[in-house]
Scaffold this motif. Sequence first.
Motif, PDB file in Angstrom:
ATOM      1  N   TYR A 116       0.719  -1.062  -0.009  1.00 27.16           N
ATOM      2  CA  TYR A 116       0.016   0.055  -0.157  1.00 27.16           C
ATOM      3  C   TYR A 116       0.831   1.330  -0.013  1.00 27.16           C
ATOM      4  CZ  TYR A 116       0.711   0.497   5.007  1.00 27.16           C
ATOM      5  OH  TYR A 116       1.492   0.565   6.277  1.00 27.16           O
ATOM      6  N   GLN A 117       2.145   1.418   0.037  1.00 22.76           N
ATOM      7  CA  GLN A 117       2.929   2.502   0.353  1.00 22.76           C
ATOM      8  C   GLN A 117       3.596   2.572  -1.109  1.00 22.76           C
ATOM      9  OE1 GLN A 117       5.636   1.383   3.649  1.00 22.76           O
ATOM     10  NE2 GLN A 117       4.210   2.450   5.103  1.00 22.76           N
ATOM     11  N   ALA A 118       3.568   1.886  -2.016  1.00 24.32           N
ATOM     12  CA  ALA A 118       4.251   1.690  -3.305  1.00 24.32           C
ATOM     13  C   ALA A 118       3.629   2.629  -4.491  1.00 24.32           C
ATOM     14  CB  ALA A 118       4.825   0.514  -3.583  1.00 24.32           C
ATOM     15  N   SER A 119       4.365   3.635  -4.854  1.00 28.86           N
ATOM     16  CA  SER A 119       3.390   4.385  -6.191  1.00 28.86           C
ATOM     17  C   SER A 119       3.670   3.760  -7.340  1.00 28.86           C
ATOM     18  CB  SER A 119       3.914   5.740  -6.001  1.00 28.86           C
ATOM     19  OG  SER A 119       3.889   6.599  -4.819  1.00 28.86           O
ATOM     20  N   PRO A 120       2.369   3.689  -7.839  1.00 22.73           N
ATOM     21  CA  PRO A 120       2.629   3.171  -9.424  1.00 22.73           C
ATOM     22  C   PRO A 120       3.213   4.083 -10.205  1.00 22.73           C
ATOM     23  CG  PRO A 120       0.337   3.737  -8.883  1.00 22.73           C
ATOM     24  CD  PRO A 120       1.135   3.987  -7.471  1.00 22.73           C
ATOM     25  N   SER A 121       3.420   3.626 -11.656  1.00 19.94           N
ATOM     26  CA  SER A 121       4.176   4.726 -12.681  1.00 19.94           C
ATOM     27  C   SER A 121       3.802   4.234 -14.235  1.00 19.94           C
ATOM     28  CB  SER A 121       5.553   4.422 -12.403  1.00 19.94           C
ATOM     29  OG  SER A 121       6.272   5.405 -13.507  1.00 19.94           O
ATOM     30  N   TYR A 128       0.661   1.097 -20.201  1.00 19.88           N
ATOM     31  CA  TYR A 128       1.389   0.420 -19.206  1.00 19.88           C
ATOM     32  C   TYR A 128       1.481   1.069 -17.757  1.00 19.88           C
ATOM     33  CZ  TYR A 128       3.176  -1.914 -23.419  1.00 19.88           C
ATOM     34  OH  TYR A 128       3.024  -2.570 -24.709  1.00 19.88           O
ATOM     35  N   VAL A 129       1.142   0.471 -16.774  1.00 20.15           N
ATOM     36  CA  VAL A 129       1.295   0.734 -15.510  1.00 20.15           C
ATOM     37  C   VAL A 129       2.139  -0.289 -14.791  1.00 20.15           C
ATOM     38  CG1 VAL A 129      -0.948   0.056 -14.809  1.00 20.15           C
ATOM     39  CG2 VAL A 129       0.113   1.625 -13.409  1.00 20.15           C
ATOM     40  N   VAL A 130       3.251   0.258 -14.019  1.00 20.70           N
ATOM     41  CA  VAL A 130       3.940  -0.398 -13.260  1.00 20.70           C
ATOM     42  C   VAL A 130       3.537  -0.161 -11.935  1.00 20.70           C
ATOM     43  CG1 VAL A 130       6.341  -0.828 -12.404  1.00 20.70           C
ATOM     44  CG2 VAL A 130       5.917   0.017 -14.704  1.00 20.70           C
ATOM     45  N   PHE A 131       3.584  -1.299 -11.126  1.00 24.27           N
ATOM     46  CA  PHE A 131       3.208  -1.433  -9.503  1.00 24.27           C
ATOM     47  C   PHE A 131       3.404  -2.502  -8.956  1.00 24.27           C
ATOM     48  CE2 PHE A 131       0.271  -4.348 -12.128  1.00 24.27           C
ATOM     49  CZ  PHE A 131       0.194  -5.203 -11.269  1.00 24.27           C
ATOM     50  N   PHE A 132       3.385  -2.451  -7.666  1.00 26.39           N
ATOM     51  CA  PHE A 132       3.822  -3.584  -6.732  1.00 26.39           C
ATOM     52  C   PHE A 132       2.740  -4.656  -6.344  1.00 26.39           C
ATOM     53  CE2 PHE A 132       6.815  -0.454  -6.193  1.00 26.39           C
ATOM     54  CZ  PHE A 132       8.003  -0.958  -6.002  1.00 26.39           C
ATOM     55  N   SER A 141       5.936 -16.326 -10.411  1.00 22.70           N
ATOM     56  CA  SER A 141       6.549 -15.016 -10.296  1.00 22.70           C
ATOM     57  C   SER A 141       6.958 -14.834  -8.775  1.00 22.70           C
ATOM     58  CB  SER A 141       5.586 -13.870 -10.505  1.00 22.70           C
ATOM     59  OG  SER A 141       4.486 -13.904 -10.122  1.00 22.70           O
ATOM     60  N   ASN A 142       7.635 -13.583  -8.537  1.00 21.47           N
ATOM     61  CA  ASN A 142       7.893 -13.156  -7.041  1.00 21.47           C
ATOM     62  C   ASN A 142       7.306 -12.217  -6.531  1.00 21.47           C
ATOM     63  OD1 ASN A 142      10.224 -15.246  -7.015  1.00 21.47           O
ATOM     64  ND2 ASN A 142      11.013 -13.495  -8.679  1.00 21.47           N
ATOM     65  N   ASP A 143       6.924 -11.767  -5.263  1.00 25.36           N
ATOM     66  CA  ASP A 143       6.377 -10.644  -4.661  1.00 25.36           C
ATOM     67  C   ASP A 143       7.236  -9.370  -5.187  1.00 25.36           C
ATOM     68  OD1 ASP A 143       4.463 -12.096  -3.388  1.00 25.36           O
ATOM     69  OD2 ASP A 143       5.668 -11.905  -1.579  1.00 25.36           O
ATOM     70  N   GLY A 144       6.728  -8.681  -5.996  1.00 22.23           N
ATOM     71  CA  GLY A 144       7.471  -7.298  -6.209  1.00 22.23           C
ATOM     72  C   GLY A 144       7.023  -6.586  -7.272  1.00 22.23           C
ATOM     73  N   LEU A 145       7.685  -6.183  -8.396  1.00 23.06           N
ATOM     74  CA  LEU A 145       7.155  -5.393  -9.519  1.00 23.06           C
ATOM     75  C   LEU A 145       6.573  -6.036 -10.444  1.00 23.06           C
ATOM     76  CD1 LEU A 145      10.050  -2.899 -10.106  1.00 23.06           C
ATOM     77  CD2 LEU A 145       7.687  -2.372  -9.459  1.00 23.06           C
ATOM     78  N   ALA A 165      13.573  -9.385  -1.735  1.00 27.61           N
ATOM     79  CA  ALA A 165      12.401  -9.490  -0.736  1.00 27.61           C
ATOM     80  C   ALA A 165      11.696  -8.368  -1.111  1.00 27.61           C
ATOM     81  CB  ALA A 165      13.241  -8.959   0.468  1.00 27.61           C
ATOM     82  N   TRP A 166      10.352  -8.616  -0.600  1.00 26.96           N
ATOM     83  CA  TRP A 166       9.142  -7.680  -0.816  1.00 26.96           C
ATOM     84  C   TRP A 166       9.421  -6.138  -0.635  1.00 26.96           C
ATOM     85  CZ3 TRP A 166       3.992  -8.101  -2.344  1.00 26.96           C
ATOM     86  CH2 TRP A 166       3.415  -6.895  -2.168  1.00 26.96           C
ATOM     87  N   ASN A 167      10.230  -5.828   0.377  1.00 22.11           N
ATOM     88  CA  ASN A 167      10.295  -4.371   0.588  1.00 22.11           C
ATOM     89  C   ASN A 167      11.877  -4.042  -0.118  1.00 22.11           C
ATOM     90  OD1 ASN A 167      12.293  -5.738   2.280  1.00 22.11           O
ATOM     91  ND2 ASN A 167      11.945  -4.494   4.151  1.00 22.11           N
ATOM     92  N   LYS A 168      12.358  -4.707  -0.969  1.00 17.48           N
ATOM     93  CA  LYS A 168      13.613  -4.428  -1.623  1.00 17.48           C
ATOM     94  C   LYS A 168      13.391  -3.828  -2.974  1.00 17.48           C
ATOM     95  CE  LYS A 168      16.775  -5.393   1.399  1.00 17.48           C
ATOM     96  NZ  LYS A 168      18.091  -4.396   1.557  1.00 17.48           N
ATOM     97  N   ASN A 169      12.026  -3.692  -3.429  1.00 13.75           N
ATOM     98  CA  ASN A 169      12.179  -2.810  -4.681  1.00 13.75           C
ATOM     99  C   ASN A 169      11.147  -1.970  -4.795  1.00 13.75           C
ATOM    100  OD1 ASN A 169      13.328  -5.522  -6.472  1.00 13.75           O
ATOM    101  ND2 ASN A 169      11.941  -6.310  -5.052  1.00 13.75           N
ATOM    102  N   ARG A 170      11.422  -0.857  -5.013  1.00 10.42           N
ATOM    103  CA  ARG A 170      10.611   0.425  -4.811  1.00 10.42           C
ATOM    104  C   ARG A 170      10.777   1.556  -5.899  1.00 10.42           C
ATOM    105  NH1 ARG A 170       7.422   0.321  -0.380  1.00 10.42           N
ATOM    106  NH2 ARG A 170       8.148  -1.029   1.466  1.00 10.42           N
ATOM    107  N   GLY A 171      10.162   2.726  -5.883  1.00  8.96           N
ATOM    108  CA  GLY A 171      10.455   3.565  -6.763  1.00  8.96           C
ATOM    109  C   GLY A 171      10.492   3.421  -8.391  1.00  8.96           C
ATOM    110  N   PRO A 172       9.661   2.757  -8.814  1.00 11.50           N
ATOM    111  CA  PRO A 172       9.561   2.256 -10.168  1.00 11.50           C
ATOM    112  C   PRO A 172       9.210   3.403 -11.023  1.00 11.50           C
ATOM    113  CG  PRO A 172       7.287   1.702  -9.424  1.00 11.50           C
ATOM    114  CD  PRO A 172       8.203   2.197  -8.418  1.00 11.50           C
ATOM    115  N   THR A 173       9.843   3.482 -12.335  1.00 11.14           N
ATOM    116  CA  THR A 173       9.442   4.358 -13.311  1.00 11.14           C
ATOM    117  C   THR A 173       9.625   3.867 -14.697  1.00 11.14           C
ATOM    118  OG1 THR A 173      10.381   6.697 -14.264  1.00 11.14           O
ATOM    119  CG2 THR A 173      12.173   5.087 -13.359  1.00 11.14           C
TER     120      THR A 173
END
Length: 222
Positions: A116-121, A128-132, A141-145, A165-173
């Motif tokens: 819920y804290q991750a911003s899509p792009s 195309y929309v990138v999300f977690f 697949s794995n938890d992530g992008l 890890a789940w919290n190791k992928n953020r800030g997608p563009t």
Amino acid sequence: GNTIKVADSKQYGASFLDLQGTGNDPLGISADGAYLVFGNYLYNREKNTVEKLVAEWSTASAISSDGNVIALVTKEMLTNNDVNTDYDTYTFDRVSKKIELVTVGPNGTSIDETDYQASPSFNSDGRYVVFFGSNKLVTGSNDGLFIRDRKKGSNEPIDSNPGSAWNKNRGPTISGDGRMVAYDCGGTNSDVWDICIRDRVQNITESLDDFHLGDPHLTSAG
């Protein structure tokens, strides 16, 4: 409430917007600066109007460059195939007025465990929309992008690191044409994040080791 300041570099003017939020909710702005999305609100700078998009507060949001498509992460159940009370990612097409559930699994219904804290792009035209999301979105697949192709109605895993890890992928563009995706990725040093760049056409991922100076941003051309 929170005060948002929007500066206009051409006219040297500024807009001020007071909204009730948490104080650290991500902002999204269209390429021409006409539209600003903040939480569950859309601000039209030209008309100086604020539109409430959904009733529940959105913890993360984004808007396409042309301002036509908005993505929100919310607990509100907006479509019939949202069958859980967890956070889900949605897209709103302002032209067609269509609301689409993005975090949808193989069986056509919502999948829990959206970050819920991750911003899509978005890419430029909002296709195309990138999300977690959870590994339940795509088998194997794995938890992530993930990337959602709104035209095909399909989800594709982007994170190619099976040990991430789940919290190791953020800030997608994502690049304007949707080919390249860049994001913060967990590196070998637990205190330093790498930047990963994924080429979806060549199916390769490049890692800029221990080079984390903030969330990455891709140009339109990638």
